[in-house]
Scaffold this motif. Structure first.
Motif, PDB file in Angstrom:
ATOM      1  N   THR A   1      35.687 -28.765 -62.361  1.00  0.00           N
ATOM      2  CA  THR A   1      35.407 -28.032 -62.832  1.00  0.00           C
ATOM      3  C   THR A   1      33.924 -26.785 -61.699  1.00  0.00           C
ATOM      4  O   THR A   1      33.190 -27.523 -61.697  1.00  0.00           O
ATOM      5  CB  THR A   1      34.211 -26.946 -64.010  1.00  0.00           C
ATOM      6  OG1 THR A   1      36.211 -27.904 -64.898  1.00  0.00           O
ATOM      7  CG2 THR A   1      34.167 -25.938 -64.975  1.00  0.00           C
ATOM      8  N   PHE A   2      34.346 -25.742 -61.381  1.00  0.00           N
ATOM      9  CA  PHE A   2      33.348 -25.328 -60.188  1.00  0.00           C
ATOM     10  C   PHE A   2      33.690 -23.887 -60.882  1.00  0.00           C
ATOM     11  O   PHE A   2      34.274 -23.335 -62.149  1.00  0.00           O
ATOM     12  CB  PHE A   2      34.404 -24.902 -58.538  1.00  0.00           C
ATOM     13  CG  PHE A   2      34.346 -26.356 -58.282  1.00  0.00           C
ATOM     14  CD1 PHE A   2      34.175 -26.632 -58.233  1.00  0.00           C
ATOM     15  CD2 PHE A   2      36.048 -26.672 -58.662  1.00  0.00           C
ATOM     16  CE1 PHE A   2      34.337 -28.070 -56.815  1.00  0.00           C
ATOM     17  CE2 PHE A   2      36.662 -28.227 -58.363  1.00  0.00           C
ATOM     18  CZ  PHE A   2      35.653 -28.471 -57.274  1.00  0.00           C
TER      19      PHE A   2
ATOM     20  N   LEU B   1      34.059 -19.462 -49.092  1.00  0.00           N
ATOM     21  CA  LEU B   1      34.248 -20.750 -50.426  1.00  0.00           C
ATOM     22  C   LEU B   1      32.679 -21.578 -50.669  1.00  0.00           C
ATOM     23  O   LEU B   1      31.836 -21.682 -51.735  1.00  0.00           O
ATOM     24  CB  LEU B   1      34.877 -21.832 -50.929  1.00  0.00           C
ATOM     25  CG  LEU B   1      36.681 -21.200 -50.533  1.00  0.00           C
ATOM     26  CD1 LEU B   1      38.073 -22.239 -50.097  1.00  0.00           C
ATOM     27  CD2 LEU B   1      36.968 -20.689 -51.848  1.00  0.00           C
ATOM     28  N   GLN B   2      32.126 -21.659 -49.760  1.00  0.00           N
ATOM     29  CA  GLN B   2      30.824 -22.330 -49.241  1.00  0.00           C
ATOM     30  C   GLN B   2      29.736 -21.598 -49.996  1.00  0.00           C
ATOM     31  O   GLN B   2      28.800 -22.051 -50.457  1.00  0.00           O
ATOM     32  CB  GLN B   2      30.853 -22.777 -47.740  1.00  0.00           C
ATOM     33  CG  GLN B   2      29.158 -24.070 -47.549  1.00  0.00           C
ATOM     34  CD  GLN B   2      28.538 -24.770 -46.234  1.00  0.00           C
ATOM     35  OE1 GLN B   2      29.967 -24.433 -45.490  1.00  0.00           O
ATOM     36  NE2 GLN B   2      28.388 -25.538 -46.142  1.00  0.00           N
ATOM     37  N   LEU B   3      29.359 -20.303 -49.077  1.00  0.00           N
ATOM     38  CA  LEU B   3      29.055 -18.978 -49.791  1.00  0.00           C
ATOM     39  C   LEU B   3      28.936 -18.907 -51.260  1.00  0.00           C
ATOM     40  O   LEU B   3      28.070 -18.766 -52.032  1.00  0.00           O
ATOM     41  CB  LEU B   3      29.256 -17.636 -48.815  1.00  0.00           C
ATOM     42  CG  LEU B   3      28.294 -17.252 -48.558  1.00  0.00           C
ATOM     43  CD1 LEU B   3      26.847 -17.433 -48.869  1.00  0.00           C
ATOM     44  CD2 LEU B   3      28.964 -15.598 -48.537  1.00  0.00           C
ATOM     45  N   LEU B   4      30.303 -18.955 -51.826  1.00  0.00           N
ATOM     46  CA  LEU B   4      30.419 -18.430 -53.308  1.00  0.00           C
ATOM     47  C   LEU B   4      30.141 -19.822 -53.928  1.00  0.00           C
ATOM     48  O   LEU B   4      29.388 -19.591 -54.886  1.00  0.00           O
ATOM     49  CB  LEU B   4      31.815 -18.219 -53.663  1.00  0.00           C
ATOM     50  CG  LEU B   4      31.525 -16.850 -52.545  1.00  0.00           C
ATOM     51  CD1 LEU B   4      33.661 -16.735 -53.672  1.00  0.00           C
ATOM     52  CD2 LEU B   4      31.185 -15.468 -53.830  1.00  0.00           C
ATOM     53  N   LEU B   5      30.716 -20.735 -53.351  1.00  0.00           N
ATOM     54  CA  LEU B   5      30.062 -21.989 -54.674  1.00  0.00           C
ATOM     55  C   LEU B   5      28.619 -22.731 -54.223  1.00  0.00           C
ATOM     56  O   LEU B   5      28.467 -23.544 -55.027  1.00  0.00           O
ATOM     57  CB  LEU B   5      30.647 -22.760 -53.958  1.00  0.00           C
ATOM     58  CG  LEU B   5      32.729 -22.605 -54.259  1.00  0.00           C
ATOM     59  CD1 LEU B   5      34.172 -24.001 -53.607  1.00  0.00           C
ATOM     60  CD2 LEU B   5      32.698 -22.986 -56.093  1.00  0.00           C
ATOM     61  N   GLY B   6      27.711 -22.170 -53.019  1.00  0.00           N
ATOM     62  CA  GLY B   6      27.020 -23.717 -52.945  1.00  0.00           C
ATOM     63  C   GLY B   6      27.310 -24.767 -52.130  1.00  0.00           C
ATOM     64  O   GLY B   6      28.483 -25.149 -52.259  1.00  0.00           O
TER      65      GLY B   6
ATOM     66  N   GLY C   1      30.381 -29.546 -51.644  1.00  0.00           N
ATOM     67  CA  GLY C   1      31.251 -30.638 -50.780  1.00  0.00           C
ATOM     68  C   GLY C   1      31.660 -31.377 -52.168  1.00  0.00           C
ATOM     69  O   GLY C   1      32.840 -32.148 -51.426  1.00  0.00           O
ATOM     70  N   ARG C   2      31.208 -31.051 -53.343  1.00  0.00           N
ATOM     71  CA  ARG C   2      32.784 -31.482 -54.219  1.00  0.00           C
ATOM     72  C   ARG C   2      34.539 -30.621 -54.258  1.00  0.00           C
ATOM     73  O   ARG C   2      35.185 -31.562 -54.259  1.00  0.00           O
ATOM     74  CB  ARG C   2      32.486 -31.508 -55.959  1.00  0.00           C
ATOM     75  CG  ARG C   2      31.654 -32.387 -55.589  1.00  0.00           C
ATOM     76  CD  ARG C   2      31.278 -31.875 -57.545  1.00  0.00           C
ATOM     77  NE  ARG C   2      30.282 -30.847 -58.185  1.00  0.00           N
ATOM     78  CZ  ARG C   2      30.920 -29.700 -58.367  1.00  0.00           C
ATOM     79  NH1 ARG C   2      32.715 -29.957 -59.401  1.00  0.00           N
ATOM     80  NH2 ARG C   2      30.574 -28.849 -59.780  1.00  0.00           N
ATOM     81  N   PHE C   3      34.028 -30.180 -53.942  1.00  0.00           N
ATOM     82  CA  PHE C   3      34.897 -28.629 -53.567  1.00  0.00           C
ATOM     83  C   PHE C   3      36.087 -29.844 -52.763  1.00  0.00           C
ATOM     84  O   PHE C   3      37.819 -30.107 -52.609  1.00  0.00           O
ATOM     85  CB  PHE C   3      34.725 -27.343 -53.787  1.00  0.00           C
ATOM     86  CG  PHE C   3      36.651 -26.422 -53.308  1.00  0.00           C
ATOM     87  CD1 PHE C   3      36.999 -26.023 -54.473  1.00  0.00           C
ATOM     88  CD2 PHE C   3      36.699 -26.617 -51.661  1.00  0.00           C
ATOM     89  CE1 PHE C   3      38.016 -25.256 -54.310  1.00  0.00           C
ATOM     90  CE2 PHE C   3      37.923 -24.960 -51.672  1.00  0.00           C
ATOM     91  CZ  PHE C   3      39.493 -25.154 -52.849  1.00  0.00           C
TER      92      PHE C   3
ATOM     93  N   ILE D   1      43.909 -29.424 -51.336  1.00  0.00           N
ATOM     94  CA  ILE D   1      43.719 -28.062 -51.821  1.00  0.00           C
ATOM     95  C   ILE D   1      44.481 -27.456 -50.879  1.00  0.00           C
ATOM     96  O   ILE D   1      44.049 -27.495 -49.565  1.00  0.00           O
ATOM     97  CB  ILE D   1      43.079 -27.402 -52.795  1.00  0.00           C
ATOM     98  CG1 ILE D   1      43.075 -26.450 -53.288  1.00  0.00           C
ATOM     99  CG2 ILE D   1      41.153 -27.442 -51.167  1.00  0.00           C
ATOM    100  CD1 ILE D   1      41.939 -25.881 -53.951  1.00  0.00           C
ATOM    101  N   THR D   2      45.812 -26.350 -50.778  1.00  0.00           N
ATOM    102  CA  THR D   2      46.514 -26.110 -49.652  1.00  0.00           C
ATOM    103  C   THR D   2      45.174 -24.332 -50.220  1.00  0.00           C
ATOM    104  O   THR D   2      44.789 -24.238 -50.711  1.00  0.00           O
ATOM    105  CB  THR D   2      47.373 -26.058 -50.409  1.00  0.00           C
ATOM    106  OG1 THR D   2      48.367 -24.774 -51.379  1.00  0.00           O
ATOM    107  CG2 THR D   2      48.895 -27.186 -50.258  1.00  0.00           C
ATOM    108  N   MET D   3      45.804 -24.122 -48.877  1.00  0.00           N
ATOM    109  CA  MET D   3      45.557 -23.037 -49.099  1.00  0.00           C
ATOM    110  C   MET D   3      46.414 -21.788 -49.592  1.00  0.00           C
ATOM    111  O   MET D   3      45.157 -20.312 -50.634  1.00  0.00           O
ATOM    112  CB  MET D   3      45.913 -21.951 -47.245  1.00  0.00           C
ATOM    113  CG  MET D   3      45.153 -22.596 -45.897  1.00  0.00           C
ATOM    114  SD  MET D   3      43.981 -22.791 -46.608  1.00  0.00           S
ATOM    115  CE  MET D   3      43.673 -20.648 -46.049  1.00  0.00           C
TER     116      MET D   3
END
Length: 96
Positions: free
Chosen positions: A29-30, A56-61, A66-68, A73-75
């Motif tokens: 879960t993200f 994604l890196q900016l939004l997820l941190g 790193g987990r993501f 995963i596809t576009m």
């Protein structure tokens, strides 16, 4: 006539949406923020339009990203995540 209370309006939005919007990928879960600060918005504007990983890196941190990255995963999957995120939070990301 009372003025507009920004803090009260923000509190109402956060009460309605929560502080984070979540999505699940496999068993992971993200969380993405339901509101973006000006600094984050400025960093988003500086990204190239095709820099999906940067977005994604900016939004997820760093930690979540790193987990993501470990997921296959596809576009199209990413587009679906961003579309759902935009609809539920009112933030239009990854759109022209």
């Amino acid at each position: 006539m009372p003025g507009f209370n920004v803090n009260a309006a923000r509190a109402q939005r956060l009460e309605a949406l929560g502080r984070a919007w979540t999505f699940t990928l496999d068993d992971d879960t993200f969380e993405l923020p339901t509101e973006l600060g000006r600094g984050t918005a400025r960093k988003l504007r500086a990204l190239d339009d095709n820099d999906v990983d940067g977005l994604l890196q900016l939004l997820l941190g760093e930690q979540q990203f790193g987990r993501f990255e470990r997921h296959d995963i596809t576009m199209q999957d990413i587009a679906a995540i961003l579309e759902a995120y935009g609809k539920e939070t009112g933030l239009g990301l990854g759109e022209d």
